[in-house]
Write an enzyme that holds these catalytic residues in place. Structure first.
Site: not given
Length: 226
Positions: A104, A106
């Site tokens: 991931k 963000h």
């Protein structure tokens, strides 16, 4: 055999997780039994599952660890429910951590892991459903070791199928132990399953009768560890 092991064997049958018949495994082997941990789906089943894992981990490794690591995807709920059960049964707070299949990039929780971050000095117990080839450890151990200076204390799976792994001589759990240098264990072995269920009533029926016992014996003559 410890009481929790007997209970767990009957729990697997009751939950329709451990099935008997004829199944073709990913390896191509024709097996008279099959385990599908994905069949644990209700709240009460998951609660009990976490308790059995917690009891087995406590019996095998004691309290000498900080993190339960469950490889994605099936290991994620296993690590969560076991962390909850460990707190309730033994009063010890352990953290859970799992890897992401895709990083991931963000948000506040960006990165390669779910749950707790791994820290230098952490002692980690790996937790999985069943290991037949050890492939998941090939992917997971480097991630865990690369995240921080941690010590992997051991691996706990629910069922040791007790058949030869990729090397053709030892079971997958022993191959993992030899390759990575940490202990491996299971809540129960298939030998214990047969011992407890053979010609004994479970859920109002005989699960392993003479015919099925012969099929299991024949399977292990071909694929079992020596």
């Amino acid at each position: 055999m410890e009481a929790y092991k007997k209970e767990f064997i009957e729990f697997m049958v009751e939950s329709d997780v451990l099935k008997f018949g004829e199944f073709t495994l990913k390896s191509g082997r024709k097996s008279p039994f099959f385990m599908n941990a994905g069949a644990y789906v209700t709240g009460s089943q998951l609660k009990r599952l976490g308790e059995y894992y917690a009891k087995a981990i406590h019996s095998t490794y004691g309290d000498d660890f900080d993190v339960l690591f469950g490889p994605a995807y099936k290991g994620i709920p296993l690590s969560v429910v076991t962390a909850i059960a460990y707190s309730e049964l033994y009063g010890k707070e352990v953290r859970y951590c799992s890897d992401r299949k895709e990083e991931k990039d963000h948000g506040a929780d960006k990165g390669s892991f779910l749950g707790s971050s791994l820290k230098d000095g952490d002692r980690v117990i790996m937790i999985e459903d069943v290991t037949t080839s050890g492939k998941s450890m090939e992917e997971t151990v480097p991630k865990v070791k690369g995240a921080a200076d941690v010590t992997i204390k051991g691996l706990m799976v629910s069922l040791n199928r007790m058949e030869v792994g990729k090397g053709g001589e030892k079971c997958a759990l022993d191959e993992i132990k030899d390759l990575y240098g940490f202990d491996t264990a299971a809540i129960v072995t298939m030998e214990e399953v047969v011992e407890h269920l053979y010609n004994q009533p479970c859920q109002g029926r005989i699960v392993i009768d003479d015919a099925l016992k012969s099929a299991i014996d024949a399977y292990y003559k071909q694929y079992g560890v020596k």
